[in-house]
Scaffold this motif. Structure first.
Motif, PDB file in Angstrom:
ATOM      1  N   GLY A 123       0.808  -1.208   0.000  1.00  0.00           N
ATOM      2  CA  GLY A 123       0.000   0.000   0.000  1.00  0.00           C
ATOM      3  C   GLY A 123       0.842   1.260   0.000  1.00  0.00           C
TER       4      GLY A 123
ATOM      5  N   SER B  57      -4.637  -2.133  -0.139  1.00  0.00           N
ATOM      6  CA  SER B  57      -4.946  -0.712  -0.215  1.00  0.00           C
ATOM      7  C   SER B  57      -4.619  -0.166  -1.617  1.00  0.00           C
ATOM      8  CB  SER B  57      -4.200   0.033   0.898  1.00  0.00           C
ATOM      9  OG  SER B  57      -4.696   1.337   1.062  1.00  0.00           O
TER      10      SER B  57
ATOM     11  N   SER C 133      -8.734  -4.573   1.015  1.00  0.00           N
ATOM     12  CA  SER C 133      -8.996  -3.194   1.457  1.00  0.00           C
ATOM     13  C   SER C 133      -8.780  -2.169   0.351  1.00  0.00           C
ATOM     14  CB  SER C 133      -8.119  -2.856   2.670  1.00  0.00           C
ATOM     15  OG  SER C 133      -8.322  -3.779   3.713  1.00  0.00           O
ATOM     16  N   ALA C 134      -9.424  -2.398  -0.789  1.00  0.00           N
ATOM     17  CA  ALA C 134      -9.318  -1.457  -1.909  1.00  0.00           C
ATOM     18  C   ALA C 134     -10.453  -0.437  -1.848  1.00  0.00           C
ATOM     19  CB  ALA C 134      -9.367  -2.200  -3.240  1.00  0.00           C
TER      20      ALA C 134
ATOM     21  N   LEU D  27      -1.684   2.038  11.387  1.00  0.00           N
ATOM     22  CA  LEU D  27      -1.562   1.023  10.336  1.00  0.00           C
ATOM     23  C   LEU D  27      -1.202  -0.348  10.887  1.00  0.00           C
ATOM     24  CD1 LEU D  27       0.371   3.105   7.649  1.00  0.00           C
ATOM     25  CD2 LEU D  27      -1.968   2.260   7.452  1.00  0.00           C
TER      26      LEU D  27
ATOM     27  N   ASN E 197      -5.195   7.222  -5.661  1.00  0.00           N
ATOM     28  CA  ASN E 197      -6.027   6.442  -4.752  1.00  0.00           C
ATOM     29  C   ASN E 197      -7.440   7.015  -4.673  1.00  0.00           C
ATOM     30  OD1 ASN E 197      -6.397   4.448  -2.470  1.00  0.00           O
ATOM     31  ND2 ASN E 197      -6.677   6.346  -1.326  1.00  0.00           N
TER      32      ASN E 197
ATOM     33  N   GLU F 105     -13.123  -0.895   8.919  1.00  0.00           N
ATOM     34  CA  GLU F 105     -12.674   0.046   7.885  1.00  0.00           C
ATOM     35  C   GLU F 105     -13.829   0.976   7.524  1.00  0.00           C
ATOM     36  OE1 GLU F 105      -9.458  -1.244   5.236  1.00  0.00           O
ATOM     37  OE2 GLU F 105     -10.360  -3.230   5.360  1.00  0.00           O
TER      38      GLU F 105
ATOM     39  N   LEU G  72     -15.481   2.017   1.915  1.00  0.00           N
ATOM     40  CA  LEU G  72     -14.568   0.975   1.451  1.00  0.00           C
ATOM     41  C   LEU G  72     -15.248  -0.388   1.508  1.00  0.00           C
ATOM     42  CD1 LEU G  72     -10.791   0.668   2.181  1.00  0.00           C
ATOM     43  CD2 LEU G  72     -12.266  -1.342   2.450  1.00  0.00           C
TER      44      LEU G  72
ATOM     45  N   HIS H  79      -7.977  -0.869   8.925  1.00  0.00           N
ATOM     46  CA  HIS H  79      -7.212  -0.795   7.679  1.00  0.00           C
ATOM     47  C   HIS H  79      -5.758  -1.174   7.972  1.00  0.00           C
ATOM     48  CE1 HIS H  79      -6.956   0.361   3.495  1.00  0.00           C
ATOM     49  NE2 HIS H  79      -5.862   1.063   3.745  1.00  0.00           N
TER      50      HIS H  79
END
Length: 249
Positions: free
Chosen positions: A19, A85, A109-110, A145, A174, A198, A202, A226
């Motif tokens: 990510g 991500s 987690s896109a 994170l 992004n 999240e 998302l 996330h």
């Protein structure tokens, strides 16, 4: 773009795409787990760590470079692409635009529906970018994170050396990303992973990905935010490994 190659040189290929704001080191637990069976390819995306002197311009440029990497493999190579991500967006685009190169894809987690007020967001990124070079701020980001203690120095190095222009560019990409129109036609299998904690947008986007693809499986981790591969590496590795094994049989 720097590419680390490790693992079993004779095994199927596992391409791990990190990510934004981290680097290939984030996949340490996955490399340790899959290396005995897979030929593992781990890029540092432009602007990040070993690729910090390569400007991040557009996601399309990165996808083209990843596709060129896969085209150098022997014909018929079994390739699993795993992205997190920003890397999950790249994995989606790579699978959708180059289905002949990707056997299966893991999307973690896109963000697929963009963000509100993107121009304001880009301005804030530019204004706050110098904070990333401050150790105290970087440590706060690392905590959000779920960066483990043994990878903290790697995160601090990557964060402090990420050029502002690359940070702004990847943030823009992004925010502007949308699900590729060719996604439903990707013939391979797709594993979709996300955390229940999240952002709602998302999670909704991940559900749409699942609904749009005939060979997808969506799994939501009830306790994850996330940072799923970093916070719950054993859970992540088990889900991916079992899913690949089932797809191979």
């Amino acid at each position: 773009m720097y590419i680390r190659e490790t693992g079993n040189a004779d095994g199927p290929v596992l391409l791990l795409v990190h990510g934004g704001g981290v680097a290939g080191w984030m996949w340490k637990a996955q490399i340790d787990n899959f290396g005995a069976r897979f030929r593992v390819l781990v890029p540092d995306l432009p602007g990040h760590d070993h690729s910090r002197d390569v400007p991040f311009t557009t996601s399309a440029a990165v996808v083209a470079e990843l596709a060129a990497l896969l085209k150098r493999l022997p014909a018929g190579t079994d390739v699993t692409v795993v992205g997190f991500s920003l890397g999950a967006q790249l994995a989606l685009e790579l699978a959708a635009s180059h289905p002949e190169l990707v056997t299966r894809v893991v999307v973690t987690s896109a963000l697929t529906g963009g963000i509100p007020l993107p121009s304001l967001s880009h301005g804030l990124v530019r204004l706050t970018a110098p904070l990333a070079r401050q150790t105290w701020f970087a440590k706060l980001q690392a905590k959000s994170l779920y960066i483990p203690d043994d990878l903290l120095d790697d995160y601090l190095r990557t964060s402090k050396n990420l050029p502002v222009e690359s940070l702004v560019a990847l943030t823009r990409e992004n925010a502007d990303f949308r699900t590729p129109p060719a996604w439903p036609a990707f013939p391979g299998a797709a594993l979709l992973l996300a955390g229940a904690k999240e952002p709602r947008s998302l999670r909704e986007g991940m559900r749409r990905l699942d609904q749009e693809h005939p060979r997808s499986e969506l799994i939501i981790h009830e306790n994850a935010g996330h940072g799923l591969p970093l916070r719950y590496p054993e859970w992540f590795n088990t889900r991916v490994e079992d899913w690949i094994r089932a797809d191979l049989t």
